[in-house]
Scaffold this active site. Sequence first.
Site, PDB file in Angstrom:
ATOM      1  N   ASP A  19       3.913   1.764   8.118  1.00 39.06           N
ATOM      2  CA  ASP A  19       2.627   1.080   8.013  1.00 39.06           C
ATOM      3  C   ASP A  19       2.617  -0.028   6.958  1.00 39.06           C
ATOM      4  O   ASP A  19       2.095   0.132   5.859  1.00 39.06           O
ATOM      5  CB  ASP A  19       1.494   2.077   7.735  1.00 39.06           C
ATOM      6  N   ASP A  28       0.858  -1.194   0.000  1.00 37.95           N
ATOM      7  CA  ASP A  28       0.000   0.000   0.000  1.00 37.95           C
ATOM      8  C   ASP A  28       0.893   1.242   0.000  1.00 37.95           C
ATOM      9  O   ASP A  28       0.794   2.104   0.863  1.00 37.95           O
ATOM     10  CB  ASP A  28      -0.912  -0.015   1.224  1.00 37.95           C
TER      11      ASP A  28
END
Length: 324
Positions: free
Chosen positions: A216, A199
């Site tokens: 993340d 992502d």
Amino acid sequence: MAQAFSALSPDTVMSAVESAGVYPAAEPFALNSYENRVLTFQDDERTRWIAKFYRPGRWENAAIVEEHGFLTELAKAGVPVNAPWRNAAGLSLFEHGGFRFALFPHCPGQAPELENPAHLFALGELLGQLHESSEKSAFSHRPRFDHQSDIKDAEARVLASARLNTQERRAYSSVIERTLKALSNVDWSVGPLIRTHGDCHLGNILGRDEHFTLVDFDDCMMAPAIQDIWMLLPTGEPQSWQVALDEVVEGYEQVRDFPRAQLALIEPLRAYRLIRYTAWLCSRWSDPAFPRAFPWFSDRGYWDQHIRQLEQQLLQLETPHWLA
């Protein structure tokens, strides 16, 4: 799921962090986060931390532990990533009050500027470092990219949400069917699956000047390397796309060969993301954080707009403007 997060009170957060052996000097401050709950705090020694509470039911413990192991491996290899803190026993995943959480060092900085050639070069080099290390092993518990099953799952979640009227349901199912047919003609073999961030958009890259850190890894998965690259490229006219690509490639090739054959996967991956993103919003809409953050999703015209967007993306699958 929403009810579970509603029980994540400041007192619960404080107690959880303390149970791991870290002691906040004041109440943690919530950051913008949707899939999980992420907070920042300072400890008694004025060290800044990030506490990440995982969405209940989303990942098995083994998948989270594998993510953490991947980050630790990357950090040891010198790749700039934000790896989780581990206690004296080497544990990085903790549980308290029914919530699973991890602690990370605070990562300061801002998102890169994609109009800045030096930033694009630095990002290319960073992703080259990531992939040079990540291809050396494989995930056992994280997802594997599978466009057919993933898109069918997304379609099922959208239709189960009862957010579309009869006409919209027909149009949506039709464009999904045609997209799947178009994607079945793509040569996916040009992109061997490696461990990826999964992502890699601007919100997950922080730094200053030309020094950036990937954060993340909640969506890390086995996917083609280009999955971590294409979102950094503009969608405008071909000349600006080529200029940006040249900078990313030059940086990437400071470390390893750029996967040029995988450029043909960019528009298929964009279609995949468009479909999955809307399904994600549908499946999370009962969480109060989502209507607050994405109010436009409840607009009556959203579905007509989304279907038109998917129709336009189908044209790009047939004749990608940047490969002309």
